[in-house]
Design a protein around this motif. Structure first.
Motif, PDB file in Angstrom:
ATOM      1  N   TYR A 563       0.799  -1.200   0.030  1.00 27.53           N
ATOM      2  CA  TYR A 563      -0.114   0.209   0.096  1.00 27.53           C
ATOM      3  C   TYR A 563       0.949   1.189  -0.129  1.00 27.53           C
ATOM      4  O   TYR A 563       0.465   2.397  -0.405  1.00 27.53           O
ATOM      5  CB  TYR A 563      -0.993  -0.017   1.311  1.00 27.53           C
ATOM      6  CG  TYR A 563      -0.366   0.093   2.444  1.00 27.53           C
ATOM      7  CD1 TYR A 563       0.144   0.884   3.197  1.00 27.53           C
ATOM      8  CD2 TYR A 563       0.000  -1.285   3.011  1.00 27.53           C
ATOM      9  CE1 TYR A 563       0.700   0.890   4.537  1.00 27.53           C
ATOM     10  CE2 TYR A 563       0.366  -1.569   4.565  1.00 27.53           C
ATOM     11  CZ  TYR A 563       0.728  -0.489   5.198  1.00 27.53           C
ATOM     12  OH  TYR A 563       1.507  -0.242   6.287  1.00 27.53           O
ATOM     13  N   ARG A 564       2.180   1.132   0.307  1.00 27.69           N
ATOM     14  CA  ARG A 564       3.010   2.422   0.540  1.00 27.69           C
ATOM     15  C   ARG A 564       3.521   2.668  -1.074  1.00 27.69           C
ATOM     16  O   ARG A 564       4.015   3.724  -1.273  1.00 27.69           O
ATOM     17  CB  ARG A 564       4.032   2.102   1.326  1.00 27.69           C
ATOM     18  CG  ARG A 564       3.766   2.161   2.602  1.00 27.69           C
ATOM     19  CD  ARG A 564       5.194   2.178   3.514  1.00 27.69           C
ATOM     20  NE  ARG A 564       4.893   1.754   4.936  1.00 27.69           N
ATOM     21  CZ  ARG A 564       5.816   1.363   5.758  1.00 27.69           C
ATOM     22  NH1 ARG A 564       6.954   1.449   5.467  1.00 27.69           N
ATOM     23  NH2 ARG A 564       5.308   1.264   6.900  1.00 27.69           N
ATOM     24  N   ARG A 569      -1.708   3.157  -5.785  1.00 25.00           N
ATOM     25  CA  ARG A 569      -2.570   4.088  -4.849  1.00 25.00           C
ATOM     26  C   ARG A 569      -4.015   3.769  -5.498  1.00 25.00           C
ATOM     27  O   ARG A 569      -5.084   3.416  -4.545  1.00 25.00           O
ATOM     28  CB  ARG A 569      -1.991   5.585  -5.070  1.00 25.00           C
ATOM     29  CG  ARG A 569      -2.870   6.456  -4.126  1.00 25.00           C
ATOM     30  CD  ARG A 569      -2.101   7.736  -3.867  1.00 25.00           C
ATOM     31  NE  ARG A 569      -2.236   8.535  -5.298  1.00 25.00           N
ATOM     32  CZ  ARG A 569      -3.518   8.698  -5.858  1.00 25.00           C
ATOM     33  NH1 ARG A 569      -4.454   9.143  -5.270  1.00 25.00           N
ATOM     34  NH2 ARG A 569      -3.206   9.583  -7.158  1.00 25.00           N
ATOM     35  N   VAL A 593      -3.351   5.096   2.731  1.00 31.51           N
ATOM     36  CA  VAL A 593      -3.150   5.940   1.427  1.00 31.51           C
ATOM     37  C   VAL A 593      -3.764   6.980   1.656  1.00 31.51           C
ATOM     38  O   VAL A 593      -4.960   7.641   1.804  1.00 31.51           O
ATOM     39  CB  VAL A 593      -3.828   4.998   0.334  1.00 31.51           C
ATOM     40  CG1 VAL A 593      -5.383   4.892   0.227  1.00 31.51           C
ATOM     41  CG2 VAL A 593      -3.480   5.357  -1.014  1.00 31.51           C
TER      42      VAL A 593
END
Ligand code: SF4
Length: 614
Positions: A563-564, A569, A593
């Motif tokens: 998710y980073r 995104r 996010v």
């Protein structure tokens, strides 16, 4: 036969130096020839030589080139063909079905293994030497011995024995079977008679099957039925899965359109003495000198030691139960010490033993009395919950301590994965020992997920067990000058896993500071329980339906693990909307996010609603 050569011959000239005019057996492999016990062709070649047969090796032949296949002329007894240490489709393609650009089993990493290598090689040998028996084996043949779902074609394929013109298929670890085949052919038996060898599969004419069906055989739904009917596929899978035991397993038959595929029971596991003998054969632990470029797969294993075989963990996504089986076969510590001592004499040895292990490092010397007489239970899974399983790690601790004491050895690492529920079930100080001496900065473990229904589907221990293990690990870090960390492996896209499950995992990763790039997206490789679930949407043992993430949902699940990564995104936002977790979108400290460019849930509504885990 002369004593073992430095390397098995790869040319007629090398054979002549050993006094060989015609090889007894020629092994053809999709890997480069590396004379190391981790490479199946070297292992089988050395064992056959030890049994008195001359063996030549043809490595990575060009599928279209007759010259490559004729390089050693015809063997006296048979050709043994394998795709190498890996299934060619798994090796040639990424989980997204893109062609890979390299192959670690090849000199310089150059791709040389054809797709469906076993079939390509077998066809070519059969064309050129139609009268010479052909035996196929290795992981590709072994795990495609029944009709199976093929992810790369997204359809059910016939048994590889129905596609490749081979006389016999050796499944599982093949030493015992290959030696028996060689001895019986050398004694004058026809290959057509070799239908009773445990650990092999063969075919039978349909007419013969109809007139003289052998007794005591388990007939499973045939290819035509499993190819059109998913519940029949799942039933067939469960039936043959339960027979994969060398002690209680029965022969299995699966009808195909033009033939009947027969699987004999698996081969009896090797004894400690037999394993010791095999692993102490004089492997050079180097690539054949004809190679000008390094073979990348050698470097990480060159100074590693196999301490045992088998794994009773039976993780659903791993097909090892169908290959090595659940019964643990361990070597003696004296034999391992001798092998390591020999390594220390090699000029390349820098004092580091890269791994001491097997499929799961800490199953060395674990046992159950039932294995010897009744095999592994068909109706129960082996785990610390079973009082019959001996879980003491004392012998492992003593083995590792002895290896550390060998002159010239500076470090001994555990590179194979460890099963942490076994560590928790034992108080012999194993975890403390490996933290103190056998891991560098990170301990790799594979919880795979934290949602209970997903870990149950994977047949992995649940989150509570992982949490207890982490807490024990943390306690051991107190007072250490150099802190160590747990490096967890997690998996996305497994059958039974929903987007809300993946969001729960992402939150867990965030809260426990376990963010990692080590993420695996589930790939349905041949003959695993999970692949059966993926294809049929059913648990094969209960026939209960399962949710199976596919296509875009699978991408979202994978993105949630990373998710980073800014590239993920949009997919992460989509997943969070779908899971009803918009509270995790934004700039707050709890958010996974940022909300920038947030769009309507294109995929919302297409996936399962949030549900409670467990
Ligand atoms: S008794 Fe327990 S440990 Fe032994 S085979 Fe059965 S389930 Fe496995």
């Amino acid at each position: 036969m002369s004593r073992q050569p430095l390397f098995l011959p790869m040319s007629l000239q090398e054979g002549e130096k050993q006094g060989i005019r015609q090889f007894d057996i020629i092994l053809i492999t999709g890997d480069a020839y590396v004379d190391h016990p981790s490479f199946g062709t070297a292992l089988i070649g050395r064992v056959l030589w030890d049994a008195g047969f001359s063996v030549g090796i043809i490595a990575q032949p060009q599928g279209k080139s007759p010259e490559d296949f004729k390089a050693l002329n015809a063997p006296r007894l048979f050709f043994g063909i394998s795709s190498g240490n890996v299934d060619s489709m798994v090796d040639n393609y990424t989980p997204n079905l893109r062609r890979r650009s390299d192959d670690v089993y090849s000199p310089g990493g150059i791709l040389k293994r054809p797709d469906r290598a076993t079939i390509v090689y077998t066809n070519r040998v059969h064309e050129l030497f139609p009268d010479v028996p052909v035996v196929i084996g290795g992981i590709e043949a072994s795990l495609r011995r029944f009709a199976h779902y093929d992810y790369w074609q997204d359809r059910v394929r016939q048994s590889i024995l129905a596609d490749a013109p081979a006389d016999l298929l050796v499944f599982g670890m093949g030493e015992r079977q290959m030696v028996e085949i060689a001895k019986r052919l050398a004694a004058g038996e026809s290959v057509c008679n070799l239908r009773d060898i445990h650990g092999t599969s063969c075919t039978m004419e349909v007419a013969e099957w109809r007139s003289a069906r052998p007794e005591g055989i388990v007939e499973i739904p045939g290819f035509a039925e499993v190819a059109r009917d998913k519940p029949a596929y799942a039933r067939a899978f469960a039936l043959h899965y339960h027979e994969q035991d060398p002690v209680r397993g029965k022969p299995v038959a699966q009808p195909h359109p033009k033939t009947i595929v027969i699987q004999n029971p698996p081969a009896r596991p090797l004894t400690t003495e037999e394993l010791d003998h095999i692993y102490e054969l004089p492997f050079a632990r180097r690539a054949h000198p004809s190679y000008m470029r390094a073979i990348p797969a050698l470097e990480p294993v060159q100074f590693s030691v196999t301490s045992h075989r088998g794994c009773f963990g039976a993780c659903s996504f791993c097909a090892l139960t169908h290959h090595q089986g659940r019964i643990i076969q361990s070597r003696s510590s004296d034999s391992i010490i001798r092998e390591v001592t020999r390594m220390t004499k090699m000029p390349e040895f820098k004092g580091i033993i890269q791994d001491v292990g097997g499929p799961t490092a800490n199953m060395y010397s674990l046992s159950c009395d039932q294995w010897e007489t009744g095999g592994a239970c068909a109706d129960k899974r082996c785990s610390p919950a079973c009082k019959n399983l001996r879980t003491s790690h004392e012998e492992q601790c003593s083995l590792l301590t002895r290896i550390r004491g060998i002159p010239g050895v500076k470090h001994v690492f555990i590179g194979s994965g460890i099963r942490y529920d076994l560590v928790l079930a034992d108080d012999s100080g194993y975890l403390e020992l490996i933290c103190n001496h056998h891991i560098s900065g990170h301990l790799k473990v594979a919880p795979e997920h934290i949602a209970l229904k997903v870990t149950k589907t994977m047949n992995k221990p649940g989150r509570e067990v992982f949490d207890r293990f982490c807490s024990q690990f943390e306690t051991l870090q107190k007072g250490k000058k150099k802190r160590q960390y747990i490096l967890p492996y997690f998996m996305s896209g497994h059958p039974g896993c929903t987007i809300p499950d993946m969001v729960a995992l992402a939150v867990y990763i965030r809260d426990h500071n376990l963010y990692t790039e080590q993420v695996q997206d589930f790939t349905p490789t041949p003959m695993s329980v999970s692949s059966c679930m993926y294809y049929t949407g059913l648990n094969p043992f209960t026939l209960e339906p399962l949710h199976v993430p596919r296509g875009q949902e699978k991408k979202i699940q994978r993105a949630l693990m990373h998710y980073r990564d800014p590239r993920n995104r949009e997919l992460v936002i989509e997943g969070l909307i779908t899971a009803g977790r918009t509270d995790l979108i934004g700039t707050g400290h709890q958010c996974l996010v940022h909300a920038k460019n947030r769009t309507a849930g294109r995929f919302a509504g297409k996936y399962r609603k949030p549900e409670k885990n467990g």
